[in-house]
Scaffold this motif. Structure first.
Motif, PDB file in Angstrom:
ATOM      1  N   ARG A  20     -13.071  -9.938   9.967  1.00  0.00           N
ATOM      2  CA  ARG A  20     -13.274 -11.796  10.394  1.00  0.00           C
ATOM      3  C   ARG A  20     -12.401 -11.928  11.217  1.00  0.00           C
ATOM      4  NH1 ARG A  20     -15.688 -15.274   6.357  1.00  0.00           N
ATOM      5  NH2 ARG A  20     -14.290 -16.744   7.663  1.00  0.00           N
ATOM      6  N   GLU A  69     -16.914 -21.635   8.901  1.00  0.00           N
ATOM      7  CA  GLU A  69     -17.230 -20.590   7.928  1.00  0.00           C
ATOM      8  C   GLU A  69     -18.576 -20.888   7.497  1.00  0.00           C
ATOM      9  OE1 GLU A  69     -15.003 -18.790   5.540  1.00  0.00           O
ATOM     10  OE2 GLU A  69     -13.640 -21.377   5.708  1.00  0.00           O
ATOM     11  N   ASP A 100     -19.682 -16.677  10.895  1.00  0.00           N
ATOM     12  CA  ASP A 100     -19.732 -14.778  10.292  1.00  0.00           C
ATOM     13  C   ASP A 100     -21.462 -15.005   9.459  1.00  0.00           C
ATOM     14  OD1 ASP A 100     -18.339 -12.823   8.382  1.00  0.00           O
ATOM     15  OD2 ASP A 100     -19.407 -14.112   6.967  1.00  0.00           O
ATOM     16  N   SER A 159     -22.113 -15.485   6.160  1.00  0.00           N
ATOM     17  CA  SER A 159     -21.926 -16.525   5.603  1.00  0.00           C
ATOM     18  C   SER A 159     -23.144 -17.705   5.844  1.00  0.00           C
ATOM     19  CB  SER A 159     -21.147 -17.477   5.921  1.00  0.00           C
ATOM     20  OG  SER A 159     -19.406 -16.355   5.797  1.00  0.00           O
ATOM     21  N   ARG A 163     -16.920 -14.981  -0.057  1.00  0.00           N
ATOM     22  CA  ARG A 163     -18.351 -16.263   0.851  1.00  0.00           C
ATOM     23  C   ARG A 163     -18.327 -17.126  -0.160  1.00  0.00           C
ATOM     24  NH1 ARG A 163     -16.153 -12.283   3.984  1.00  0.00           N
ATOM     25  NH2 ARG A 163     -16.604 -11.876   5.911  1.00  0.00           N
ATOM     26  N   ARG A 214     -15.419 -18.962  -0.885  1.00  0.00           N
ATOM     27  CA  ARG A 214     -14.571 -19.657   0.752  1.00  0.00           C
ATOM     28  C   ARG A 214     -15.318 -21.451   0.696  1.00  0.00           C
ATOM     29  NH1 ARG A 214     -12.363 -17.254   4.695  1.00  0.00           N
ATOM     30  NH2 ARG A 214     -10.885 -15.323   4.066  1.00  0.00           N
TER      31      ARG A 214
END
Ligand code: ZN
Ligand code: ZN
Length: 310
Positions: free
Chosen positions: A163, A182, A186, A189, A220, A223
């Motif tokens: 990341r 976020e 990624d 994600s 993840r 987050r």
């Protein structure tokens, strides 16, 4: 790094490999909004290292999202990078991301304003159904049907990138918000969020569905909960989308549509999203919140706030 585009696997997984990277998204966004074409211009706009930029541009060319176009620079031949037809169709995806940010991320007074040239007004993009013309279409008015072998977002990600730290991406009016990064910056994600839209709720099901390691998955999930996209898990261990997460549906629908049109996969691997209100397959279009007509790529532009150099 993306060295080769896999020839097999789900179209969505392949698309995530091509797009799901912070720098890649920013490079594409500048190409759309600022018409950036040259290495030195991206470098100045984004402040990323030359080696990172060169690697991302190489990946974009390999994924057929950019093509090189030599130009003469005071007697030296250099390459400019032009968006390919496949990439030009990402215009709607970027507009949908912007629209989600406007609706979901507080404190955006100096955000760029989208102008719809057809009607001359500042607009928000609304997801519409290309079959029946209805807009806005929300996730609740759709249903998804998976082909028999649809591993819609299973991605083979050997030794993929670590990341990037948040602080490495630039902060200016054009840049995406941390919440956006976020989700979309990624690949894992984005795949997790896609699974959520398809009704996956339990940790073990995410793990089995995505072939993701438990440690990456729990990171993840944490987050997503912190970003307000997923609710804190229920006592039964179920992760559900928040309203903010549900509002991400247009981005998901457009990504699925684009991926399956450009990265061929057979019907057994396809994912079909139906518009339950009309019964037809959802062909996502983006319509102007002011005049209701199509936000075509060539009929929109962004007005930027008075930008101070980053
Ligand atoms: Zn419809
Ligand atoms: Zn309009």
């Amino acid at each position: 790094m993306l060295e080769t585009i896999p020839k097999t696997g789900s179209a969505i997984g392949i698309a995530l490999l091509a797009l799901g990277d912070r720098w890649t998204l920013l490079i594409l966004q500048r190409a759309f909004v600022l018409h950036t074409r040259r290495f030195g211009d991206w470098s100045a706009q984004l402040g990323l290292s030359e080696s990172t930029l060169a690697a991302r541009l190489r990946d974009l060319v390999a994924a057929d999202l950019m093509e090189r176009a030599p130009y003469d620079d005071n007697g030296r031949t250099r390459d400019a990078y032009l968006l390919t037809p496949r990439a030009l169709e990402l215009s709607n995806l970027l507009l949908a991301i912007w629209g989600w940010e406007q609706a979901s991320v507080p404190g955006l007074e100096d955000a760029p304003v989208l102008i719809h040239d057809t009607c001359g007004q500042d607009a928000l993009p609304l997801l519409g159904c290309g079959s029946c013309g209805l807009a806005p279409v929300t996730a609740r008015e759709t249903s998804a049907e998976r082909g028999a072998e649809a591993e819609f977002a299973r991605i083979n990600m050997p030794r993929l990138h670590r990341r990037a730290k948040h602080s490495t991406t630039p902060v200016d009016a054009l840049s995406y918000y941390p919440e956006t990064m976020e989700i979309l910056g990624d690949r894992w994600s984005t795949a997790i969020l896609a699974a959520s839209f398809l009704g996956v709720r339990r940790f073990t099901d995410f793990k089995a569905e995505l072939g993701i390691s438990p440690s990456i998955l729990s990171d993840r999930m944490r987050r997503f909960v912190a970003a307000g996209v997923l609710q804190t898990p229920t006592s039964a261990g179920e992760y559900r989308l928040t309203a903010k997460g549900m509002n991400f549906f247009p981005v998901f629908a457009i990504l699925v549509d684009w991926a399956q049109r450009w990265y061929s996969s057979d019907s057994a691997h396809e994912l079909t999203i139906w518009h339950t209100s009309c019964g037809a397959q959802l062909r996502p279009v983006l319509l102007c919140s002011r005049c209701g007509t199509d936000l075509e790529r060539t009929k929109v532009h962004f007005e930027l706030p008075a930008v101070t150099a980053p």
